[in-house]
Scaffold this active site. Structure first.
Site, PDB file in Angstrom:
ATOM      1  N   HIS A  77       0.250   8.535   3.967  1.00 28.10           N
ATOM      2  CA  HIS A  77       0.567   8.586   2.539  1.00 28.10           C
ATOM      3  C   HIS A  77      -0.677   8.321   1.686  1.00 28.10           C
ATOM      4  CE1 HIS A  77       5.089   7.701   3.407  1.00 28.10           C
ATOM      5  NE2 HIS A  77       4.824   8.995   3.398  1.00 28.10           N
ATOM      6  N   VAL A  90       0.820  -1.207   0.000  1.00 22.63           N
ATOM      7  CA  VAL A  90       0.000   0.000   0.000  1.00 22.63           C
ATOM      8  C   VAL A  90       0.857   1.261   0.000  1.00 22.63           C
ATOM      9  CG1 VAL A  90      -1.708   1.312   1.319  1.00 22.63           C
ATOM     10  CG2 VAL A  90      -1.947  -1.170   1.083  1.00 22.63           C
ATOM     11  N   ASP A  91       2.005   1.221   0.688  1.00 19.68           N
ATOM     12  CA  ASP A  91       2.827   2.428   0.793  1.00 19.68           C
ATOM     13  C   ASP A  91       3.381   2.847  -0.564  1.00 19.68           C
ATOM     14  OD1 ASP A  91       3.691   4.465   2.404  1.00 19.68           O
ATOM     15  OD2 ASP A  91       5.396   3.396   3.241  1.00 19.68           O
ATOM     16  N   ASP A  92       3.996   1.902  -1.290  1.00 21.71           N
ATOM     17  CA  ASP A  92       4.480   2.223  -2.635  1.00 21.71           C
ATOM     18  C   ASP A  92       3.341   2.692  -3.521  1.00 21.71           C
ATOM     19  OD1 ASP A  92       7.470   1.251  -3.532  1.00 21.71           O
ATOM     20  OD2 ASP A  92       6.798   0.236  -1.735  1.00 21.71           O
TER      21      ASP A  92
END
Length: 681
Positions: A458, A380-382
């Site tokens: 993010h 999810v972060d990328d």
């Protein structure tokens, strides 16, 4: 103070440095440094697999020796206050396995250090497995990992899908090794007898529950004993079928580059598990796995060779492109941006992975993984930062249908991955069962993947640039999660970066992007300014994961200074401008040849809490943590491009600061009142 002209010159120089280092395929990637366990375990694996003439061996050995501390130990992160018993024992064993004698002065120092720090009794479970594989530890004294775990349904309390993605990929091959109990003993002259000063017979190999009272830990220790009795039975119903299922799972999950899970542990364990099951070194899957270390996983420096714990081309490329997009020099950087975007679009995953087990049926994938070949584990972060980057590009180039399609897929996938508490985790949805953390196997790192503030922030920031507002129910739930997680001092914990500087700096721009304002933000910004160093920079040592008194404390680094600046730049108040000016001056003054130097570790793999999130705190120390400032249960990282694209982004945003004034008391009250329900609901 840095004037506008010198800051602009620093931006131009940094952009040029970045463009010059774009790879032919259009991506950027920096070295990902960790610790010497990576190289030591490769050497031990080569011994186990019977590969004595690996041409890389001498250079790998050189790298391990180079990392040894003067006191004889090896450390988890640069300039740690103390060495780490696990890393030191594994490096010691590896050096003995490749032929270094026990009386080598470097090993004498290491052995003395090991003896002074608890000896082999103090090592973690993973290190015990390695010692068992080379005949230096009885398999009966390691936690049993039955391969039947792989066959359990996903809803079962200890299913492999209750473990975090990284733990799951490591667990499956270890189940095969634990079931087969293979031993490839060291040569007689290389045995580790000297690490058993009172003899092996008098050594206590037992595993004790972490909690002596009646607890889940003691229950799992009892189950472990029962499993070992079962493994001694002449007939073990279903065992062979379970092993075959585990091997099939391993083969299915191999990455395109030959590794597994995009990280070192499952890659190394998978090679050994397949070898034990009769797969020859020439089998395509095994050969491809062995060859992976000859490609992008290898880093050579001054004649030494290092094995990366993972690799970060997607993550690095996303941030590099974002910096160039925000710079305002689109025409000058157009070719580099276009090549970077084209590469990123080609990396978007559209195939199901393990994440699908706990999401709604038929959820399409649209995520990005951290690495270039790890399509089974998008995170999810990328994906969130990719969404933010592509959304900003789309605003400048509305005629790119490929961006629209990619953003739709990514947004749908990310929204489907939102956890029930409103936050987002990295790889899975609702991966929060603490029951599995009680298993004796789980004495290192993190084995579950709960939502974290930095990932959630993010996502919120990305959604804001896709025209989501704080009134959207999904954003609203995320904001509530973030506010609930704020610390009493005003900061936020950093799960994937060191530490409270990272978490706090992620939150401030996210909440500003969705127009959430209130006194909670001023408390966070005040915390940042209170922790600015005398030189104008910011720094925080990984020790803060073990000791709350070290929050925001450490020598200034370019990446952490940049994070703090980006957090403060999201504030509307002019009262932070003096701190911002000093931070900008720090970055400008320390730029050299277009970039910055940063040997410190500011990235986080595992804080070492076991539960994947902040732990209960008591008297300035983390009560649940069985580790000191050396972070023996943690795993720290140095992303070699953090030192570059984050300072570049911070300078760019500082140069775009609008004229600001201190808000009146009336304005502040209005803003706080409008968001009060977000704090209290």
């Amino acid at each position: 103070m840095a004037d506008l002209e010198s800051s602009s010159a620093a931006i131009v120089a940094a952009e040029g440095w970045l463009v010059d280092r774009q790879h032919d395929g259009g991506y950027w990637v920096g070295v990902l440094e960790s610790n010497s366990c990576m190289e030591a375990e490769w050497l031990l694996a080569m011994h186990f697999l019977g590969i004595p003439n690996d041409p890389k061996q001498d250079r790998v050995v050189r790298g391990i020796w180079r990392a040894q501390r003067p006191d004889g130990s090896w450390e988890v992160y640069r300039n740690a206050p103390a060495g780490d018993i696990n890393t030191t024992v594994e490096c010691y064993a590896a050096m003995r396995a490749v032929g270094h004698a026990a009386d080598d002065p470097r090993l004498v120092r290491a052995r003395q250090w090991i003896g002074e720090h608890g000896g082999l009794s103090a090592v973690r479970v993973f290190t015990r497995y390695w010692l068992a594989l080379i005949g230096e530890w009885p398999w009966d004294a390691t936690p049993a990992l039955p391969p039947e775990l792989v066959a359990l349904p996903a809803w079962f309390p200890v299913s492999i899908y209750r473990f975090a993605a990284w733990a799951r990929a490591t667990l499956v091959p270890l189940c095969v090794l634990s079931a087969r109990r293979p031993v490839r003993p060291l040569p007689p002259e290389a045995r580790l007898d000297e690490l058993f000063p009172n003899g092996r017979r008098r050594f206590d190999f037992s595993i004790a529950p972490r909690n002596k009272l009646v607890s889940w830990e003691s229950v799992f220790v009892a189950i472990d004993r029962a499993l070992k009795l079962y493994m001694r039975l002449p007939v073990q119903p279903g065992r062979e079928a379970s092993v075959r299922l585990a091997v099939e799972w391993i083969l299915k999950h191999q990455d395109a580059d030959g590794a597994w899970g995009g990280i070192q542990p499952p890659w190394i364990y998978a090679l050994m598990a397949m070898h034990v099951e009769g797969y020859p070194l020439t089998h395509p899957a095994v050969a491809k796995g062995l060859d992976a270390f000859n490609a992008h996983w290898a880093v050579e420096r001054d004649g030494a060779l290092y094995l990366q714990a993972s690799e970060s081309p997607v993550w690095d490329t996303i941030w590099a492109v974002l910096a160039m997009v925000e710079s305002g020099h689109a025409e000058r950087n157009a070719a580099a941006i276009d090549r970077g975007v084209a590469w990123l679009l080609g990396q978007q995953s559209t195939t199901p992975g393990d994440w699908a087990v706990h999401t709604r049926p038929n959820t399409p994938c649209g995520g990005w993984a951290f690495q270039r070949a790890n399509v089974a584990y998008p995170d999810v972060d990328d994906t969130a930062v990719a969404m933010l980057t592509l959304a900003k590009i789309k605003r400048c180039a509305t005629n790119r249908p490929s961006l629209d399609a990619a953003l739709r897929r990514a947004t749908d996938w990310v929204l489907a991955m939102q956890c029930s508490n409103g936050g987002w985790a990295s790889f899975d949805r609702n991966n929060t069962s603490r029951l599995v953390t009680k298993i004796p196997f789980c004495d290192f790192g993190e084995v579950i993947d709960p939502p974290s503030v930095d990932v959630t922030a993010h996502v919120v920031e990305a959604l804001a640039y896709l025209d989501f507002t704080a009134q959207d129910v999904r954003v609203r739930r995320a904001v509530r999660f973030i506010l609930k997680e704020q610390e009493s001092d005003g900061s936020w914990f950093g799960r994937w970066g060191v530490n409270h500087i990272y978490g706090t700096a992620a939150v401030l721009p996210a909440l500003a992007a969705v127009n959430v304002r209130g006194p909670f933000l001023d408390r966070a910004a005040d915390w940042l300014t209170a922790h600015q160093n005398a030189d104008g920079g910011w720094g925080e040592t990984p020790v803060s994961y073990a000791d709350d008194r070290m929050r925001g404390v450490g020598e200034s680094t370019p990446s952490q200074t940049a994070w703090a600046l980006m957090g403060l730049l999201a504030m509307e108040s002019a009262r932070y401008d003096a701190a911002i000016d000093r931070g900008v001056a720090f970055l400008v003054d320390r730029q050299s040849e277009g970039t910055w130097q940063e040997p410190q570790y500011t990235g986080t793999g595992f804080p070492g809490y076991g539960v994947g999130e902040r732990a209960t705190r008591s008297n300035g120390r983390l009560a649940m943590l069985d580790q000191g400032a050396e972070l023996s249960r943690g795993f720290m990282l140095n992303y070699n491009l953090y030192r570059h694209y984050f300072p570049l982004l911070a300078l760019i945003r500082a140069g775009k600061r609008p004229e600001r004034s201190e808000p009146s008391d009336v304005e502040f009250i209005v803003r706080a009142t409008k968001t009060a329900d977000l704090q209290t609901t």
